[in-house]
Design an enzyme around this catalytic site. Structure first.
Site, PDB file in Angstrom:
ATOM      1  N   ARG A  56      53.075  36.667  47.985  1.00 21.84           N
ATOM      2  CA  ARG A  56      51.845  37.085  48.153  1.00 21.84           C
ATOM      3  C   ARG A  56      51.101  36.034  48.951  1.00 21.84           C
ATOM      4  NH1 ARG A  56      48.104  40.763  45.752  1.00 21.84           N
ATOM      5  NH2 ARG A  56      46.161  40.050  45.360  1.00 21.84           N
ATOM      6  N   MET A  96      41.742  43.311  49.479  1.00 17.36           N
ATOM      7  CA  MET A  96      43.190  43.152  49.082  1.00 17.36           C
ATOM      8  C   MET A  96      43.355  43.562  47.518  1.00 17.36           C
ATOM      9  SD  MET A  96      46.089  40.279  49.795  1.00 17.36           S
ATOM     10  CE  MET A  96      47.737  40.144  49.005  1.00 17.36           C
ATOM     11  N   SER A  97      44.024  44.494  47.001  1.00 15.89           N
ATOM     12  CA  SER A  97      43.904  44.676  45.462  1.00 15.89           C
ATOM     13  C   SER A  97      44.557  43.766  44.574  1.00 15.89           C
ATOM     14  CB  SER A  97      44.521  46.163  45.259  1.00 15.89           C
ATOM     15  OG  SER A  97      43.959  47.176  45.815  1.00 15.89           O
ATOM     16  N   GLN A  98      43.866  43.598  43.535  1.00 21.96           N
ATOM     17  CA  GLN A  98      44.249  42.449  42.625  1.00 21.96           C
ATOM     18  C   GLN A  98      45.873  42.998  42.236  1.00 21.96           C
ATOM     19  OE1 GLN A  98      41.929  44.717  41.897  1.00 21.96           O
ATOM     20  NE2 GLN A  98      41.471  45.139  39.857  1.00 21.96           N
TER      21      GLN A  98
END
Length: 219
Positions: A39, A65-67
């Site tokens: 990530r 950016m999504s969790q």
């Protein structure tokens, strides 16, 4: 995890996967895919300390950016298996598509921002992801030249399901999309395309930026 990971990176990823399990992610293949994608590579270097935290992070072009827990939950809900062809609408940082590439035969991702697509392609090259391609395009139109798809994931909110995406979905295929206004809480919808009609199921409340037609003129 690659053999070159530091002990600190390995410990981070182990804690990351444990946290995903605590969020209710049970699919072993999804957890493994999340573990395999570094990530931090997809995060602004200034935000590296937050790479494995369960928070959304800003990326270029005013996007986010999504969790990780949402990435994992959506991936699990999509139900990808090894022979599937997958379309993602909304490349963003490229992270979600990279996760999907470890589950599917091929992944196509499309975004309206050239900057994001260029950066995602560079990351895929670093990771050696050969079954994954990113394109600049209008996400509402999907990617007809690469259709049909077994699975389609949309990572932006639409008022209704774009007809072009349903057209590009195989019978028996699954479409995952947030439905609602871009400035409000939306509902994540799972659609199964069947001969007799589409089966639609609401999964969870989510919050995504709106799905915008066309290609960005400058970014």
């Amino acid at each position: 995890m690659s053999g070159g990971d530091s002990e600190g990176e390995k410990a981070e990823r182990m804690a990351f996967i444990l946290a995903l399990r605590q969020h209710g992610i049970r699919d072993v293949a999804v957890l493994r895919a999340m573990e395999l994608v570094p990530r931090p590579l997809f995060v602004d270097p200034q935000l590296r300390a937050f790479a494995y935290d369960d928070v959304s992070l800003p990326i270029p072009c005013g996007q986010t950016m999504s969790q990780p827990s949402l990435v994992a939950a959506m991936t699990e809900a999509l139900g990808v298996v090894a022979e599937h062809a997958v379309l993602e609408v909304g490349t963003g940082s490229g992270y979600q598509a990279a996760v999907l590439s470890h589950l599917a035969a091929r992944v196509v991702t499309v975004d309206r921002y050239r900057t994001l697509v260029s950066e995602a392609l560079a990351r895929y090259e670093v990771l050696g992801l050969r079954n994954l391609t990113a394109y600049v395009g209008d996400g509402m139109l999907g990617m007809p030249s690469r259709a049909p798809f077994d699975r389609i994931m949309v990572t932006a909110a639409a008022r209704e399901i774009p007809p072009a995406l349903l057209d590009q979905l195989k019978l028996g295929g699954v479409l995952l999309i947030p439905i609602g206004k871009g400035d409000e809480v939306q509902v994540l919808v799972r659609v199964v395309k069947e001969q007799s009609g589409n089966q639609v199921r609401e999964l969870m409340p989510v919050r995504f930026l709106p799905l915008i037609p066309g290609v960005a003129a400058t970014l």
